[in-house]
Design an enzyme around this catalytic site. Structure first.
Site, PDB file in Angstrom:
ATOM      1  CG  HIS A 157      -1.656   1.287   1.403  1.00  0.00           C
ATOM      2  ND1 HIS A 157      -1.323   2.204   2.364  1.00  0.00           N
ATOM      3  CD2 HIS A 157      -2.685   1.819   0.710  1.00  0.00           C
ATOM      4  CE1 HIS A 157      -2.132   3.245   2.261  1.00  0.00           C
ATOM      5  NE2 HIS A 157      -2.962   3.036   1.263  1.00  0.00           N
ATOM      6  CB  SER A 158       0.905   4.301   0.408  1.00  0.00           C
ATOM      7  OG  SER A 158       1.399   5.609   0.331  1.00  0.00           O
ATOM      8  CG  MET A 159       7.209   4.329   0.772  1.00  0.00           C
ATOM      9  SD  MET A 159       7.968   4.534   2.405  1.00  0.00           S
ATOM     10  CE  MET A 159       7.474   3.045   3.245  1.00  0.00           C
ATOM     11  N   GLY A 164       4.435   0.009  -2.119  1.00  0.00           N
ATOM     12  CA  GLY A 164       4.590  -0.439  -3.503  1.00  0.00           C
ATOM     13  C   GLY A 164       6.039  -0.419  -3.950  1.00  0.00           C
TER      14      GLY A 164
END
Length: 120
Positions: free
Chosen positions: A74-76, A78
């Site tokens: 999720h988010s960073m 990734g």
């Protein structure tokens, strides 16, 4: 069943996956959700927090399952799952980017935040 490794984003910890992990376990899957260095309950000193250490933490979680895992970021997270999959591709069956940054080869998180979709 499937082994899932759930990777949180910036300003989060493994706690953000509690409900998802519970539902996956209830369905018979195994789940790992590590705190990345410097996040959640992890006590890594700030000066030691970097992408390499975050990637290593995820690689360790990938090694706990009996088979290649579905790696969810999720988010960073990734960026972290992309690095982990490149490091141990034989331990990853699939990558899932949940509202996450998805870098291409050579692209950094800073590069991605400069894009219009990374604004804010």
């Amino acid at each position: 069943m499937t082994h899932f490794v759930l990777v949180h984003g910036a300003f989060h910890g493994a706690w953000c996956w509690n409900n998802v992990a519970a539902a996956l376990r209830l369905a018979g899957h195994s789940v790992s959700a590590p705190d990345l260095p410097g996040a959640g309950d992890d006590g890594t000193p700030l000066e030691q927090v970097d992408l390499d250490r975050a990637t290593e933490r995820v690689v360790e979680a990938l090694q706990t399952g009996p088979e290649p895992a579905v790696l969810v970021g999720h988010s960073m997270g990734g960026v972290v799952i992309t690095q982990a999959a490149a490091r141990v591709p034989d331990r990853v069956s699939r990558l899932v980017y949940l509202t996450a940054f998805r870098p291409i080869d050579g692209e950094s998180l800073l590069d991605l935040t400069a894009l219009p979709e990374g604004a804010g």
